[in-house]
Structure formats: C-alpha cells, structure tokens
Write an enzyme that holds these catalytic residues in place. Structure first.
Site, PDB file in Angstrom:
ATOM      1  N   ASP A  77       0.324  -7.655   1.331  1.00 52.96           N
ATOM      2  CA  ASP A  77       0.715  -6.264   1.589  1.00 52.96           C
ATOM      3  C   ASP A  77       2.236  -6.128   1.669  1.00 52.96           C
ATOM      4  OD1 ASP A  77       0.323  -3.556   1.844  1.00 52.96           O
ATOM      5  OD2 ASP A  77       0.065  -3.606   4.017  1.00 52.96           O
ATOM      6  N   SER A  96       4.446   2.718   7.739  1.00 55.87           N
ATOM      7  CA  SER A  96       4.198   1.536   6.916  1.00 55.87           C
ATOM      8  C   SER A  96       5.425   1.150   6.102  1.00 55.87           C
ATOM      9  CB  SER A  96       3.040   1.789   5.955  1.00 55.87           C
ATOM     10  OG  SER A  96       1.811   1.712   6.609  1.00 55.87           O
ATOM     11  N   HIS A 102       0.805  -1.220   0.000  1.00 57.66           N
ATOM     12  CA  HIS A 102       0.000   0.000   0.000  1.00 57.66           C
ATOM     13  C   HIS A 102       0.839   1.271   0.000  1.00 57.66           C
ATOM     14  CE1 HIS A 102       0.391  -0.311   4.509  1.00 57.66           C
ATOM     15  NE2 HIS A 102       0.403   0.996   4.413  1.00 57.66           N
TER      16      HIS A 102
END
Length: 477
Positions: free
Chosen positions: A237, A319, A204
């Site tokens: 992910d 992230s 992402h």
C-alpha cells in the site's frame, strides 16, 4: 469492525440523531432560521473471500496459479484504509460490531448547518452582553478587562512544540486528487520525498489514476501541480508519484527510524480528512507491530503491514500523509483506521475512534526507493502458501496449493530448502509471535530479500526451529 481507506470519495453523511423529546429547544432570535508470495503465499479459504471490512471493505480475491504465494485473498475480516485502516471482524482479529440503523431526522449537513447557526447566534448574544457589561462598567468604576502583554502572533513557538513541528512540515505536504478515466476518484495526502519532485503516498490513494487517469498535488500555499504515478505497490500500500514541472525549492521531510519508536511516543499526523486539507492532529504511539490487513473496498487485493498504531485522529483523506514524531521526523505513512461503523464492504465510511495505523517508514522508504529505481515493488518471500484462518494458533502452511492451482511449498524455494512442509504451523519469526497467516505476511514484508530469519514451527505436536533465507518476488502479479 471495519477500517476505512482514505483514498476513496466521501459518501453522504448519516442522519443526525433526533433531539430528545424532553430537551427544550433554545429560542432562536427573531428572523433567525434554526445543520506471490506475499512472504508466505496465503491460501484462499472458503467463506473468506469477502465480509472483511476494508477501507470500505475487502472483497474476496482469488489466487494466481504461477506463484503459490501470490496473491493472497483478503483476510476474513480486515481494517479499512484510513486514508483511510485495521481490525478484524468475525473470524479475524476481533468481533464485528453492527451499528444500529439511524432514525429518521435531518442529514448530517442539516446538523452542521444548525450547529454553525447556533454558534453564530451564541457569539452574537455573547458579544452584545459583553458590550453592555463593559459599558456599564465604564459608566461606574471603569473597565476590569485584562489584556495580554503580547499578541498571539508574537508568541514564541519552539521547534519541539506541535505548532513548531506543523509549521515546518506543512509546506512539504500535499493534498492529492486522483481521478480515473471513468471520472471516479478520491482525495488523499502525500509528502515530499526528495528534491526531484517525488511524493510518497498510499497505493489506494492513487490507484484510480494509475491507468490513464488524472492526478494533481496541491501544496498548502495553493500551488497545484499535475503529477504522474512512478510506481505503486498494492501489497505494501505504498506509491510514489512525481510532480510535473516541480519547483526548485522543494524541502523533503526528514525520515526518522521507525524501529526506535516506543509505545507512548508523541505523534503528529498531517492530512486532508474528508477533504479538509492541511489538517494537523496529535496523539501517541499506542502500539507497535500491529498486524493489519486492509483494502479500499474496490475489489483489490489486500494490503498487509506490521503497523504503528496511533490514537492521533485519522480519517478518510489522511491516507498517504506523514505520521511525525515530536521532532518532526516522519516515522510512518498513515494508511488505515479501525471503525465500529459499517457492517459490510463498501457500505459507507466512518470516522476515527482513536485507532489509526501507519506503515513504518523504514519499510516505506525501501519500497519507495525500489519504485523510483525500477517502477516495480520487490517483496520478500518464504515460498509457501499459508492459510488465512487464524484458528490454528499460528500460520499454517497449506496442505494443498493456493486455490488448488499449485503446490503449497514452492519447489526449490526458501521454505523447501529449510525443510518446511505442508501442515507445519509457524509460531514465531525471530522473536515475533505469529498468530495467523496475515501476521506472518506482514512480518516477512518488514524484511528485505536475502535477509536470514529464524522460524519456529510445530509439526506433529513437536516444536522445531530453522533458519530461512528469504527469497524475492518482483511486482504485484
């Protein structure tokens, strides 16, 4: 509750709470201004297509016809990516909390500015007072100041300390900026995987730049490199990018063994929360094998993991960054956070409340190697669609195909060969208790195709056990 994906751009901050009426305002100095098989192809359920908070939210996803197990729609409630995240709202793993609307007042920027001004004023007053006292002491009995024998720069910081771990790991982390062809994008983190210039991060984080976008990676020393996406795995992910004209002195971070991590172990997270590059936070492993389903809120399909849970502060921008153990070994990739803010998808981002989730490095390493080798992810699967409804006491094999487009049990697939049928409720995979479809997905994806697992299931009120050899599916579509 929602989980926040860190790869998305940071929205305007909420208004600051008003000052209580009975709190006297501190006087300011004059002139001072007052801041597919997913492993068990989940079935799309009515009413579950949206409403789960993801790293901004988790819109609904329809299933594709060719493979009954792919792709599953996002769960009823999901954490957001942190780089951003994972808890589940109503109908999921927990009840959703709606944060009250903020009252009118100054924006967050105004509050921050006010705090900074107050700090400067306090510092100025304190300095002046200290000087006056010192001067008076000098005029009478002499100074009573005690000085350290060595300066801060001479303090020895052993390799096992947080400072020692951070000093060694920071040079091998990067702040990633991804921009799509439309100009939209966000900031995340990554770390050096090998000396050839491959960087591991979250899918992402780089999703906006996959199809013709712009991607850059900046090291703590300020050196910035253009990069390209080598491969990305939506379901896991995980993504791998490669630096263009990579320097020859890259130092890959040492990978640990996430299977040996224990609850209570110390953790160190490195990332760029809200764009603040090279930030280091600490905590512990607060849980293992936490089932997490998360999305970046852009309408993408859900990602599933059996996560390492940590209370190290993780926010949007963390992230893709490394979660390290006390020796500086990477044990996970920070991916999602649980948040009490935001009642819906895409309505904003919230910060850490001490519930962050990381993809175990043993799984991420396998995925990264496949992406470098072929550019495509490989998923383990059982070849059966499962319901995302967690009310069955396990993962129930759908009674009809996902979206009605295919049979719930793939003919000739692993589940069919093992004798599993529509309506069976899977309650354990090896020694792991399975309480829902997303939990089963996450657990299956911790394995590789070809692994043999033992599945415990219920049929007509009776419990059965069967061995299943996992199959494989290549790609996200």
């Amino acid at each position: 509750m929602s989980t926040e994906n860190e790869g998305t751009a940071v929205p305007p901050a909420p208004s600051a709470p008003p000052v209580p009426v009975d709190a006297p305002a501190a006087p300011a100095p004059q002139g001072q201004a007052p801041q597919g098989p997913y492993g068990q192809d989940p079935q799309e359920q009515p009413g579950h297509g949206q409403g789960a908070p993801g790293d901004a939210g988790r819109p609904g996803v329809s299933s594709s016809a060719p493979d009954p197990s792919w792709p599953p729609p996002p769960p009823p409630t999901a954490p957001s990516h942190g780089d951003g995240g994972s808890g589940y709202g109503a109908g999921g793993w927990g009840s959703s909390y709606q944060q009250p609307a903020p009252k009118s007042g100054r924006g967050r920027g105004g509050l921050i500015a006010g705090v900074l001004v107050a700090a400067l004023v306090a510092g100025g007053l304190g300095g002046g007072l200290g000087y006056t006292l010192a001067k008076n002491n000098d005029d009478s009995t002499g100074s009573t100041t005690v000085s350290a024998s060595t300066s801060g720069g001479d303090v020895k910081r052993d390799p096992g300390t947080v400072a020692g771990v951070a000093a060694k790991a920071l040079p091998s982390t990067v702040t990633i900026e991804a921009e799509g062809t439309s100009g939209e994008g966000g900031t995340g983190t990554g770390f050096v995987f090998d000396k050839q210039g491959h960087i591991i991060t979250n899918n992402h984080v780089v999703a906006d730049a996959v199809d013709g976008g712009k991607l850059t990676a900046t090291f703590p020393n300020g050196k910035k490199y253009d990069a390209e996406v080598i491969g990305n795995a939506q379901g896991y992910d995980v993504a791998v990018i490669k630096l263009k004209n990579a320097p020859g002195d890259l130092k890959p971070l040492t990978l640990g063994d996430s299977d040996k991590v224990a609850v209570g172990d110390a953790t160190i997270a490195i990332g760029a929360p809200f764009g603040l590059s090279d930030t280091v936070t600490t905590g512990i492993i607060s849980a293992k094998n936490r089932p997490v389903a998360s999305s970046d809120g852009s309408g993408s399909q859900a990602s599933y993991m059996s996560a390492l849970q940590t209370d190290a502060s993780i926010n949007p921008g963390n992230s893709g960054g490394p979660l390290l153990d006390a020796q500086g070994n990477v044990i996970g990739i920070n991916s999602a956070i649980q948040s009490t803010g935001n009642g819906g998808f895409g309505t904003g981002q919230s910060g850490s409340i001490g519930l962050g989730f990381a993809i175990p490095i043993n799984q991420a390493e396998y995925v990264a190697q496949e992406l470098i080798k072929t550019g495509k992810p490989v998923y383990a699967k059982i070849g059966a669609s499962v319901s995302l409804d967690d009310g069955s006491g396990g993962a129930q094999i759908s009674k009809e195909g996902a979206g009605g487009a295919a049979t719930p049990v793939e003919p000739g697939g692993p589940a069919a060969k093992a004798g599993l049928k529509p309506g069976d409720v899977i309650t354990k995979l090896d020694d792991r208790v399975i309480d829902s479809g997303p939990t089963l997905i996450g657990e299956i994806w911790t394995h590789k195709p070809g692994d043999k697992v033992t599945i415990t299931y219920e049929r007509a009120g009776k419990q059965h056990t069967v061995d299943v050899t996992l199959g494989s599916r290549v790609g996200d579509n």
